[in-house]
Scaffold this active site. Structure first.
Site, PDB file in Angstrom:
ATOM      1  CB  SER A  62       4.917   0.187   8.670  1.00 42.28           C
ATOM      2  OG  SER A  62       3.853   0.998   7.807  1.00 42.28           O
ATOM      3  CE  LYS A  65       1.730  -1.152   5.858  1.00 39.57           C
ATOM      4  NZ  LYS A  65       2.530  -0.020   5.370  1.00 39.57           N
ATOM      5  CE1 TYR A 188      -1.836  -1.507   7.665  1.00 39.79           C
ATOM      6  CE2 TYR A 188      -3.136   0.169   8.301  1.00 39.79           C
ATOM      7  CZ  TYR A 188      -1.565  -0.623   7.965  1.00 39.79           C
ATOM      8  OH  TYR A 188      -0.521   0.670   8.087  1.00 39.79           O
ATOM      9  CE1 TYR A 240       6.514   1.193   2.838  1.00 42.54           C
ATOM     10  CE2 TYR A 240       7.410   2.345   4.466  1.00 42.54           C
ATOM     11  CZ  TYR A 240       6.716   1.610   4.375  1.00 42.54           C
ATOM     12  OH  TYR A 240       6.047   1.148   5.421  1.00 42.54           O
ATOM     13  CB  VAL A 258       5.561   6.300  11.221  1.00 40.79           C
ATOM     14  CG1 VAL A 258       5.709   6.205   9.563  1.00 40.79           C
ATOM     15  CG2 VAL A 258       4.740   5.119  11.377  1.00 40.79           C
TER      16      VAL A 258
END
Ligand code: DON
Length: 415
Positions: A62, A65, A188, A240, A258
């Site tokens: 992530s 992103k 992705y 998050y 992660v």
């Protein structure tokens, strides 16, 4: 002398306590050595300090992103991207299946559903391979070296990517993109499987914190406006459903992955990264969070800590007899921005109209931001309108083109 900074990084790493679990929903990540621990710090001039298992490579996950979002923003402009993906914190977990009920957009580009929609915005008319290459080269420009996909991680994640596929179908059903959802999830997932180390991540984070210019290659990767947009979204959504906790405790725009990495970028100061695979319940590296908490506390890195107040922009005001009357000389100092330029204007206000000269000495000024430049030049223009000849000493050239409004320049004292 050996710099104490790497020793400090080492000491911070040694002071962490591990806990949590390695991510297992991507089978290949469950193979990661949970004991790995590394951190890096990149400064605005591209110096990188690193400590711990600095050679360890891991998938970016992530943490890709923000950079993919930057590429989409650079390609389409902020407004067009906003039509497809919002910038609101979701308060939900990273893989939640939610679209804004009013406009059917994903809440933000940091959660999976928004990152999938963002990935689809990159070269939307191109093939999957072209899009993959654009992403890979774009992220490589942020890192300052060519990145490659960790194929084993890709293969492992794509086999079990049912959740992300469902998110892609959800966005596709709401007209979020026009391509095949499978193709987008594959792309992705390849984006998330790009292999990095802590040094790469620190440079990538610093590129955002340096307004879009990679401090090592000195090449512009994205515009300053895009870099600011990305850091803003990281500030609100990067961590998050722990974003509020993170912002109050740590106060550094950040993003976790992660694989166990956390990156953070403090505008104008540093890019930071930590790697330690065991995660807490939100999906953040347990030791990564501790390291960032310590950096913030001990190195004064909370974004919202008040900086030293600019109370002394006017270092001195002197009067000297000249053949044109009693000259006023203002010596300024420090970096000039709105708050310091306002002090200068306040001193200019006290100068009564007349034809005695007003001199400005900028030899101790380090910089003018665009607003301060406009404010000070406007002050000088008004003083001249009141009858004063304007004299300027600017040996370092910190005030470029000191045009007083009608194309005329002040008389130079240092010419
Ligand atoms: O899409 C996924 O689930 C992973 N490729 C990335 C998720 C992730 O890194 C969440 N961050 N903490």
């Amino acid at each position: 002398m050996r710099s104490p900074i790497e020793d400090y990084l080492q000491e911070v790493l040694a002071g962490t306590e591990d806990g949590g679990e390695v991510a297992s929903y991507i089978p290949e990540l469950a193979q990661a050595d949970p004991e790995r621990l590394a951190a890096a710090l990149c400064t605005a001039d591209g110096t990188v300090y690193a400590a711990g298992d600095t050679a360890a490579r891991f998938s970016i996950q992530s943490m890709s992103k923000p950079f993919a979002y930057a590429l989409a923003l650079e390609e389409h402009g902020i407004d067009r991207v906003l039509q497809k993906v919002g910038v609101e914190p979701s308060g939900d977990s990273f893989n939640s299946a939610s679209l804004d009920p009013s406009d059917q957009r994903p809440d933000n580009p940091m959660i999976n559903i928004g990152a999938i929609a963002t990935h689809a915005l990159i070269l939307p008319e191109g093939s999957r391979d072209e899009r993959d290459e654009r992403v890979r080269l774009g992220l490589s420009a942020f890192a300052g070296r060519e990145l490659a996909v960790e194929e084993a991680v890709y293969a492992s994640e794509i086999e079990t990517a049912f959740r992300n596929l469902s998110l892609a179908y959800l966005v596709r059903s709401a007209d979020g993109f026009g391509q095949d959802p499978h193709e987008i999830v594959e792309g992705y997932t390849r984006q998330c499987a790009l292999s990095v180390d802590v040094r790469d991540l620190a440079v990538m984070a610093m590129t955002l914190a340096a307004g879009g210019v990679n401090p090592v290659t000195t090449k512009r990767v994205v515009s300053a406006e895009v870099a600011q947009q990305v850091l803003s979204v990281m500030t609100m959504c990067g961590m998050y459903d722990a974003a509020g906790d993170w912002m109050t405790h740590v106060g550094i725009p950040a993003k976790s992955g992660v694989s166990g990495g956390v990156i953070g970028g403090l505008p104008g100061q540093v890019g930071l990264s930590v790697f330690s695979p065991r995660l807490d319940r939100v999906g953040h590296s347990v030791r990564g969070v501790q390291v960032f908490e310590r950096f913030s506390r001990e190195m004064g890195m909370h974004l919202l800590t008040s900086p030293p107040l600019s109370v002394d922009a006017v270092r001195s005001i002197t009067r000297t007899e000249t053949d044109r009357g009693q000259q006023r000389s203002f010596a300024l100092q420090g970096p000039l921005r709105f708050s310091s330029a306002e002090q200068v204007l306040r001193q200019f206000e006290r100068v009564t109209p007349g034809d005695f000269p007003v001199a400005l000495d900028l030899s101790r000024v380090t910089s003018f931001d665009p607003v301060a430049r406009r404010m000070v030049l406007e002050g000088l223009r008004r003083l001249r309108e009141d009858g004063h000849p304007i004299l300027l000493a600017d040996p370092k050239g910190v005030l470029p083109e000191p045009d007083l409004g009608d194309g005329s320049l002040p008389e130079r004292l240092d010419a």
